[in-house]
Design a protein around this motif. Sequence first.
Motif, PDB file in Angstrom:
ATOM      1  N   VAL A   1       2.571   1.745  -3.405  1.00 52.98           N
ATOM      2  CA  VAL A   1       1.638   2.329  -4.374  1.00 52.98           C
ATOM      3  C   VAL A   1       1.421   3.810  -4.082  1.00 52.98           C
ATOM      4  CG1 VAL A   1      -0.742   2.264  -5.207  1.00 52.98           C
ATOM      5  CG2 VAL A   1       0.507   0.130  -4.860  1.00 52.98           C
ATOM      6  N   ALA A   2       1.275   4.157  -2.790  1.00 51.09           N
ATOM      7  CA  ALA A   2       1.078   5.555  -2.412  1.00 51.09           C
ATOM      8  C   ALA A   2       2.299   6.397  -2.777  1.00 51.09           C
ATOM      9  CB  ALA A   2       0.794   5.659  -0.918  1.00 51.09           C
ATOM     10  N   PHE A   3       3.502   5.818  -2.568  1.00 48.49           N
ATOM     11  CA  PHE A   3       4.726   6.560  -2.900  1.00 48.49           C
ATOM     12  C   PHE A   3       4.854   6.744  -4.412  1.00 48.49           C
ATOM     13  CE2 PHE A   3       9.287   6.802  -3.824  1.00 48.49           C
ATOM     14  CZ  PHE A   3       9.637   7.898  -3.032  1.00 48.49           C
ATOM     15  N   ALA A   4       4.487   5.689  -5.186  1.00 53.18           N
ATOM     16  CA  ALA A   4       4.548   5.818  -6.646  1.00 53.18           C
ATOM     17  C   ALA A   4       3.572   6.881  -7.133  1.00 53.18           C
ATOM     18  CB  ALA A   4       4.238   4.454  -7.290  1.00 53.18           C
ATOM     19  N   TRP A   5       2.365   6.881  -6.559  1.00 51.38           N
ATOM     20  CA  TRP A   5       1.393   7.926  -6.924  1.00 51.38           C
ATOM     21  C   TRP A   5       1.913   9.300  -6.535  1.00 51.38           C
ATOM     22  CZ3 TRP A   5      -1.181  11.372  -3.710  1.00 51.38           C
ATOM     23  CH2 TRP A   5      -2.188  12.128  -4.318  1.00 51.38           C
ATOM     24  N   LEU A   6       2.514   9.416  -5.336  1.00 53.19           N
ATOM     25  CA  LEU A   6       3.073  10.694  -4.889  1.00 53.19           C
ATOM     26  C   LEU A   6       4.184  11.153  -5.817  1.00 53.19           C
ATOM     27  CD1 LEU A   6       3.301  12.905  -2.665  1.00 53.19           C
ATOM     28  CD2 LEU A   6       4.909  11.401  -1.486  1.00 53.19           C
TER      29      LEU A   6
ATOM     30  N   VAL B   1       0.836  -1.206   0.000  1.00 54.97           N
ATOM     31  CA  VAL B   1       0.000   0.000   0.000  1.00 54.97           C
ATOM     32  C   VAL B   1       0.867   1.251   0.000  1.00 54.97           C
ATOM     33  CG1 VAL B   1      -1.648   1.330   1.362  1.00 54.97           C
ATOM     34  CG2 VAL B   1      -1.984  -1.125   1.067  1.00 54.97           C
ATOM     35  N   TRP B   2       1.901   1.243   0.839  1.00 56.24           N
ATOM     36  CA  TRP B   2       2.759   2.428   0.900  1.00 56.24           C
ATOM     37  C   TRP B   2       3.604   2.582  -0.359  1.00 56.24           C
ATOM     38  CZ3 TRP B   2       4.802   3.754   6.459  1.00 56.24           C
ATOM     39  CH2 TRP B   2       3.708   3.889   7.301  1.00 56.24           C
TER      40      TRP B   2
END
Length: 455
Positions: A24-29, A21-22
């Motif tokens: 994916v969140a970092f890639a989106w960020l 999850v983190w």
Amino acid sequence: MKNYSLKWRLVLGIVGTFIVVWAVAFAWLYNNLENKMSETLDERLSASAHMVARLLNQIPSNELLESARPIVNETDQQNLIACEVSFFSADISLEKQIVARTRGAPNELGDRPIGFSTWTDHNQNVWRSYVLKKQHLRVVSAEKVEVREKLLVEILQSVLYPLILTLIICILLILWVIRVEFKPVDDMTKALIIYKNKHDKELEYLTHRSLKSMPKEIQPFIENILQLVERLQLSLENEKNFSAYAAHELRSPLTAIKTNVQLSKMLAEQNVNHQDLVECLNDAEINISRYQNLLEQLLILSQTEHQKDKKIGKIYLNFELNQVIDQLKLIYADIENLVVVDWKSLGSVMIADDAIQIILRNIIENALKHAETSQVKIYQKNHKLYVQDFGKGMSKDDLKNAGQRFWRKSSQGQGYGLGLALCKVLMQQNNYQMLLESGLGQGLTVILDFNPINA
């Protein structure tokens, strides 16, 4: 399916989910930040070009051309940003004239199309530029893409380090919480492991443990398991007690019967006409002796399984073996010729004195009675005592069954299948093991391994 730990599987599942999850969140960020930063820096380039154009438009064209002295020959100086201002005359036959230019600006600035573009100069540096054409002025503002990449890395590092630290703290908290919540289950598991090689005292401790701290989902399972263990233990206790009581109660009647048979035999021997009766009484006496031996072994087996405190000490095998051979001389007069012992190889072991005598007597007597051997060889090697006969041996299937209670190779045999079983129990109770090796026609070798099992 391989065994696995539910606790660690839960930890790995939660931690893996957190990481995914983190990530994916970092890639989106990262993607969002890169786009937003590119838009912001492009706006800065555009704003710079418009500001320069507004300032220079306030100066008359003649004065601008006369006063401007651009430095166009220092292109080797390394700059991260660049700007170039060109003047276009109304006469289309005249070329553009560079009014101003920053030091180290690449020569390719003047060839950029209007608007935003990304390109590479002759030094293989990648630039991002914006070209503005306003009236007679052409303004080019540019910066190296390297500046943007460094800025993006710095921003991401400032976000990533706290993110990693938070992830590590979360993982540690997950481990701590799961460890606390699984503590009742771990305690019960440890209690079961302790009980595995212990006696009734530990079972009583196990069955009286409080289940209030157990999770509700597994409380019924634990309760049923404990009840099953308790019923099983009670059944085993009843079986042991029955064997012990039956053997004890039958001992006295058998002794009385044997005495009467011996008296009848003595009376019959006085009359020459009663030889058939004497033979019958001899058979009866032999059978009674066999049953007495069976009862003695049952009593020893029962006492061994009930015994909790064993007097374990250092004993010398040569001394114990001498005593056993002396006892067997009453039955086997030529035992010294039948049993060949390598006395020099015998050492000492840690075991109860009465246990080793029962083990040695049973194994040697078993070889002399049932192996049909002309010799029994005894020696010690690597803390293992070998009792080897040269009889008919056993098949692989027989080896699997040998040592089980009441198992006999043949129903015609004289034994009751308790000798090896008793030896096996005594060795296990002293944390040792008994091994059997054989092949058809190759004899049987009983190995008493005195190396502790859990060492």
